[in-house]
Motif scaffolding. Structure first.
Motif, PDB file in Angstrom:
ATOM      1  N   SER A  65       0.804  -1.220   0.000  1.00  0.00           N
ATOM      2  CA  SER A  65       0.000   0.000   0.000  1.00  0.00           C
ATOM      3  C   SER A  65       0.841   1.277   0.000  1.00  0.00           C
ATOM      4  N   SER A  66       2.127   1.175   0.329  1.00  0.00           N
ATOM      5  CA  SER A  66       2.980   2.377   0.331  1.00  0.00           C
ATOM      6  C   SER A  66       4.440   1.978   0.521  1.00  0.00           C
ATOM      7  N   ALA A  67       5.319   2.951   0.329  1.00  0.00           N
ATOM      8  CA  ALA A  67       6.738   2.737   0.631  1.00  0.00           C
ATOM      9  C   ALA A  67       6.940   2.561   2.144  1.00  0.00           C
ATOM     10  N   THR A  68       6.177   3.309   2.909  1.00  0.00           N
ATOM     11  CA  THR A  68       6.272   3.195   4.365  1.00  0.00           C
ATOM     12  C   THR A  68       5.982   1.762   4.814  1.00  0.00           C
ATOM     13  N   GLU A  69       4.994   1.146   4.197  1.00  0.00           N
ATOM     14  CA  GLU A  69       4.698  -0.247   4.529  1.00  0.00           C
ATOM     15  C   GLU A  69       5.919  -1.126   4.207  1.00  0.00           C
ATOM     16  N   CYS A  70       6.597  -0.832   3.108  1.00  0.00           N
ATOM     17  CA  CYS A  70       7.784  -1.620   2.741  1.00  0.00           C
ATOM     18  C   CYS A  70       8.881  -1.489   3.790  1.00  0.00           C
ATOM     19  N   TRP A  71       9.011  -0.310   4.426  1.00  0.00           N
ATOM     20  CA  TRP A  71       9.985  -0.167   5.530  1.00  0.00           C
ATOM     21  C   TRP A  71       9.721  -1.234   6.583  1.00  0.00           C
ATOM     22  N   GLU A  72       8.438  -1.404   6.940  1.00  0.00           N
ATOM     23  CA  GLU A  72       8.110  -2.367   7.994  1.00  0.00           C
ATOM     24  C   GLU A  72       8.226  -3.808   7.501  1.00  0.00           C
ATOM     25  N   ALA A  90      16.073  13.028   5.098  1.00  0.00           N
ATOM     26  CA  ALA A  90      14.941  12.767   5.985  1.00  0.00           C
ATOM     27  C   ALA A  90      14.251  11.425   5.736  1.00  0.00           C
ATOM     28  N   PHE A  91      14.191  10.967   4.466  1.00  0.00           N
ATOM     29  CA  PHE A  91      13.519   9.690   4.235  1.00  0.00           C
ATOM     30  C   PHE A  91      14.381   8.514   4.696  1.00  0.00           C
ATOM     31  N   GLY A  92      15.684   8.588   4.436  1.00  0.00           N
ATOM     32  CA  GLY A  92      16.593   7.555   4.929  1.00  0.00           C
ATOM     33  C   GLY A  92      16.549   7.484   6.455  1.00  0.00           C
ATOM     34  N   LEU A 133      19.705   1.371   1.871  1.00  0.00           N
ATOM     35  CA  LEU A 133      20.158   2.556   1.135  1.00  0.00           C
ATOM     36  C   LEU A 133      18.974   3.277   0.518  1.00  0.00           C
ATOM     37  N   THR A 134      19.103   4.581   0.379  1.00  0.00           N
ATOM     38  CA  THR A 134      18.073   5.356  -0.300  1.00  0.00           C
ATOM     39  C   THR A 134      18.615   5.739  -1.671  1.00  0.00           C
ATOM     40  N   HIS A 135      17.997   5.212  -2.721  1.00  0.00           N
ATOM     41  CA  HIS A 135      18.512   5.469  -4.068  1.00  0.00           C
ATOM     42  C   HIS A 135      18.376   6.933  -4.429  1.00  0.00           C
ATOM     43  N   ASN A 136      17.220   7.493  -4.113  1.00  0.00           N
ATOM     44  CA  ASN A 136      16.955   8.891  -4.456  1.00  0.00           C
ATOM     45  C   ASN A 136      16.353   9.561  -3.218  1.00  0.00           C
ATOM     46  N   GLU A 137      17.131  10.410  -2.578  1.00  0.00           N
ATOM     47  CA  GLU A 137      16.668  11.041  -1.327  1.00  0.00           C
ATOM     48  C   GLU A 137      15.809  12.256  -1.692  1.00  0.00           C
ATOM     49  N   THR A 138      14.510  12.040  -1.689  1.00  0.00           N
ATOM     50  CA  THR A 138      13.538  13.042  -2.125  1.00  0.00           C
ATOM     51  C   THR A 138      13.599  14.328  -1.297  1.00  0.00           C
ATOM     52  N   SER A 139      14.060  14.223  -0.059  1.00  0.00           N
ATOM     53  CA  SER A 139      14.051  15.395   0.816  1.00  0.00           C
ATOM     54  C   SER A 139      15.101  16.430   0.417  1.00  0.00           C
ATOM     55  N   VAL A 162      16.814  -1.239  -1.000  1.00  0.00           N
ATOM     56  CA  VAL A 162      16.939   0.120  -1.541  1.00  0.00           C
ATOM     57  C   VAL A 162      15.572   0.788  -1.659  1.00  0.00           C
ATOM     58  N   ASP A 163      15.467   1.962  -1.064  1.00  0.00           N
ATOM     59  CA  ASP A 163      14.287   2.809  -1.229  1.00  0.00           C
ATOM     60  C   ASP A 163      14.450   3.584  -2.535  1.00  0.00           C
ATOM     61  N   ALA A 164      13.629   3.248  -3.524  1.00  0.00           N
ATOM     62  CA  ALA A 164      13.699   3.920  -4.828  1.00  0.00           C
ATOM     63  C   ALA A 164      12.378   4.633  -5.101  1.00  0.00           C
ATOM     64  N   THR A 165      11.778   5.162  -4.029  1.00  0.00           N
ATOM     65  CA  THR A 165      10.427   5.704  -4.139  1.00  0.00           C
ATOM     66  C   THR A 165      10.318   6.832  -5.164  1.00  0.00           C
ATOM     67  N   SER A 166      11.332   7.691  -5.234  1.00  0.00           N
ATOM     68  CA  SER A 166      11.198   8.800  -6.181  1.00  0.00           C
ATOM     69  C   SER A 166      12.077   8.630  -7.417  1.00  0.00           C
ATOM     70  N   SER A 167      12.465   7.390  -7.719  1.00  0.00           N
ATOM     71  CA  SER A 167      13.210   7.141  -8.960  1.00  0.00           C
ATOM     72  C   SER A 167      12.613   5.989  -9.771  1.00  0.00           C
ATOM     73  N   ALA A 183       9.009   1.218  -4.057  1.00  0.00           N
ATOM     74  CA  ALA A 183       8.599   2.593  -4.368  1.00  0.00           C
ATOM     75  C   ALA A 183       7.110   2.706  -4.115  1.00  0.00           C
ATOM     76  N   SER A 184       6.620   3.945  -4.032  1.00  0.00           N
ATOM     77  CA  SER A 184       5.170   4.108  -4.094  1.00  0.00           C
ATOM     78  C   SER A 184       4.860   4.880  -5.382  1.00  0.00           C
ATOM     79  N   VAL A 185       3.616   4.808  -5.831  1.00  0.00           N
ATOM     80  CA  VAL A 185       3.335   5.216  -7.215  1.00  0.00           C
ATOM     81  C   VAL A 185       3.016   6.704  -7.398  1.00  0.00           C
ATOM     82  N   GLN A 186       2.976   7.473  -6.284  1.00  0.00           N
ATOM     83  CA  GLN A 186       2.628   8.898  -6.442  1.00  0.00           C
ATOM     84  C   GLN A 186       3.829   9.777  -6.776  1.00  0.00           C
ATOM     85  N   LYS A 187       4.958   9.163  -7.151  1.00  0.00           N
ATOM     86  CA  LYS A 187       6.123   9.958  -7.538  1.00  0.00           C
ATOM     87  C   LYS A 187       6.351   9.774  -9.036  1.00  0.00           C
ATOM     88  N   CYS A 188       7.316   8.927  -9.427  1.00  0.00           N
ATOM     89  CA  CYS A 188       7.656   8.805 -10.851  1.00  0.00           C
ATOM     90  C   CYS A 188       6.616   8.076 -11.698  1.00  0.00           C
TER      91      CYS A 188
END
Ligand SMILES: *Cc1c(COP(=O)(O)O)cnc(C)c1O
Length: 351
Positions: A65-72, A90-92, A133-139, A162-167, A183-188
């Motif tokens: 449902s989200s990138a945040t869910e993937c963290w958990e 901030a996201f990392g 690792l955060t691939h693309n640090e959106t902050s 790897v968090d690739a939420t904004s790439s 990733a979550s889909v509300q970015k790229c």
């Protein structure tokens, strides 16, 4: 409607408007998610995503449902002792904070805005179970270059997440250099929020099987068992999946999008420097192609945003420690050349 350069939720692909109506008329949104029609829709959406994003055949794809869910999910199902988080924004940091609540022995190591993580002086790289690792640090608009990811892969024997939420969906990712991408889909992806995409290597699946976590509705193994038969552990976001499927049929293959975004990002960076804007990230090696951050004093940032809005342009606020002194510009695939001409006209006129 204002033209938004917000780096998430971001501008939608324009055809999404039509697809919303199509989704309603298809009847799929009222259909049981165990029905054949729904399962076929899910299966096709993932198949098209795999093709367009050039995901290696042996990697598996699940929706969350989200990138945040993937963290958990990663903390629960891939970390039994501790992970190591290398981050500069901030996201990392948030990912590290969430993980620490579940796995208190996890460690974090920060690095500078214009730097790459320093592997030489890092704590023993062999020790952590999962490297995060955060691939693309959106902050802050930084990114990890492919060659860095490959170097880390070469030196580190464990699981790499790897968090690739904004790439993801805009940049061609070096899939083989890591084991769990999300990733979550509300970015790229140019879609409305409420859906996450997780891409997992055979190595990560083996590791999850060794740990055997099945305690949660979103345990990786349980997710996997469901997706292997085109099922989901819970009643899913069927509208989001429908839209993802339709948009994945439309988009260019990721290598094309990657070229397009990289060219547009360097043109924009040159334009900004020529017009006396200051980029937050000075080192082009670690500058993101999908999120550009401009640095200025708080009053100037405020007035640029206000003037932009008066012209129908929404610029992204700063985030975390850079909240008041930066503004962020998304360079996502749903934004057009025309959109960027309009932005440049505005930014050029007020510099
Ligand atoms: C937006 C973002 C997230 C959070 O995404 P959600 O969909 O809100 O969970 C996590 N990491 C990065 C890098 C992001 O840009």
């Amino acid at each position: 409607m204002n033209l938004t350069f917000y780096p998430g939720p971001s501008k939608l692909y324009p055809q999404v408007g039509r697809y919303l109506t199509d989704a309603y008329e298809s009847g799929l949104l009222s259909m049981n998610h165990r029905s054949t029609a729904f399962m076929e829709m899910l299966s096709r959406a993932i198949a098209d995503l795999r093709i367009k994003l050039e995901i290696p055949e042996e990697y598996e794809v699940y929706l969350t449902s989200s990138a945040t869910e993937c963290w958990e999910i990663i903390a629960q199902s891939l970390v039994s002792t501790h992970s190591l988080h290398l981050y500069n924004g901030a996201f990392g940091q948030k990912w590290f904070d969430y993980t620490r609540k579940l796995r208190p022995a996890s460690q974090g190591l920060t690095f500078g805005l214009n730097e790459l993580p320093d592997l030489e002086s890092s704590p023993d790289l062999a020790a952590p179970e999962v490297l995060c690792l955060t691939h693309n640090e959106t902050s802050n608009g930084t990114a990890l270059p492919d060659q860095m990811l490959h170097r880390i892969r070469g030196r580190y024997p464990g699981i790499i997440a790897v968090d690739a939420t904004s790439s993801m969906g805009g940049i061609a990712l070096p899939w083989l250099a890591a084991d769990a991408w999300y990733a979550s889909v509300q970015k790229c992806f140019g879609l409305p929020p409420g859906l996450g995409v997780m891409v997992v290597s055979p190595r990560a699946i083996d590791h999850a099987e060794r740990l055997g976590d099945r305690k949660h509705y979103n345990s990786l193994l349980f997710l996997r068992e469901n997706f292997l038969t085109n099922q989901t552990p819970y009643t899913p976001n069927s509208l989001g999946i429908y839209l993802l499927g339709r948009v994945m049929q439309d988009v260019l293959p990721i290598t094309h999008l990657n070229t397009l975004l990289n060219e547009r990002a360097s043109e924009l960076a040159d334009f900004l420097v020529r017009h006396n804007y200051r980029l937050l990230v000075e080192n082009p090696q670690v500058r993101s192609a999908t999120v550009l951050a401009i640095q200025a004093e708080a009053g100037k940032v405020r007035s640029i945003k206000q003037e932009a809005l008066a012209q129908g342009i929404i610029l992204g606020n700063g985030y975390g420690p850079w909240k008041d002194t930066t503004l962020r510009i998304a360079n996502f695939p749903a934004l057009t050349e025309q959109d960027f001409s309009k932005l440049k006209l505005f930014l050029g006129s007020r510099s």
